[in-house]
Design an enzyme around this catalytic site. Sequence first.
Site, PDB file in Angstrom:
ATOM      1  N   SER A  50       0.809  -1.221   0.000  1.00  0.00           N
ATOM      2  CA  SER A  50       0.000   0.000   0.000  1.00  0.00           C
ATOM      3  C   SER A  50       0.841   1.270   0.000  1.00  0.00           C
ATOM      4  CB  SER A  50      -0.946   0.014   1.204  1.00  0.00           C
ATOM      5  OG  SER A  50      -0.221   0.133   2.408  1.00  0.00           O
ATOM      6  N   LYS A  91       1.523   4.221   6.732  1.00  0.00           N
ATOM      7  CA  LYS A  91       0.858   5.149   5.809  1.00  0.00           C
ATOM      8  C   LYS A  91       1.556   6.507   5.867  1.00  0.00           C
ATOM      9  CE  LYS A  91      -2.503   2.143   5.011  1.00  0.00           C
ATOM     10  NZ  LYS A  91      -2.625   1.424   3.721  1.00  0.00           N
TER      11      LYS A  91
END
Length: 254
Positions: A50, A91
């Site tokens: 991701s 993230k």
Amino acid sequence: MSGTGRTDDGRGRLGGVLSNLAVAVGCVLFLGGSAWAAVVYKPYTVPTSSMSPTVNAGDRVLAERVDGDEVRRGDVVVFTDEVWGATPMVKRVVGVGGDTVACCDEAGRLTVDGDPIEEPYLRADGTASPAGTPASGKDFTAKVPEGSLFLLGDERTSSLDSRVHLEDTDQGAVPRSAVQARVDAVVWPMNGMIDRPEAFAALPGGVSAVGPLPLQAGSVGVGVLLILGGAAYGPLAALSARRGRRTRVPAGDR
């Protein structure tokens, strides 16, 4: 001959002292730098893609242990939030408390309080977005609550990030207290330090300062060189002395 011998002995003793000093200083730098890094940083293995291309699945990273209040826009952080799952996730922070984060403007860019953000880290070559290439596959707008962070993955087509949680009470944001560390470098493969994005530098609060990892790595590297150099002096000096004795012509043969 005796004078020359005393001179050689003096030089040998001085060289021995200096070599021992080099080894001692090298040990201090090596052990000190290693211990400092072990206290400040924690290794993580990234489980998903991701954050590609910045960090790929299976990459080993070093993350600086920081308090959530130290985090700035652009940081890549490790966090755990019950709403997102019980495992650590990685993230990028694109918004902090009070920001309005939206996507996309006419050029397909993310905006923070209306300011467009160039995100070269979304592409492996680090170039600006081609015209018409959106920074998100879905349009969204979110007001980040105070004390919270809005997080996106760099792989915007598949990342399960704040956009997935927009319907939550906090508009997809996570509390700063959920942050465990800030990723500073990818150490395996050896991709090096993760840059602080320049696009966020002009916004209030700026970007985070670079962590101490380069200084720690430099300390360890110099320590290794001093240890090897000091340890090598003895054998090299002995070899040089033996060669000198072999080439020295006896006084009676002159």
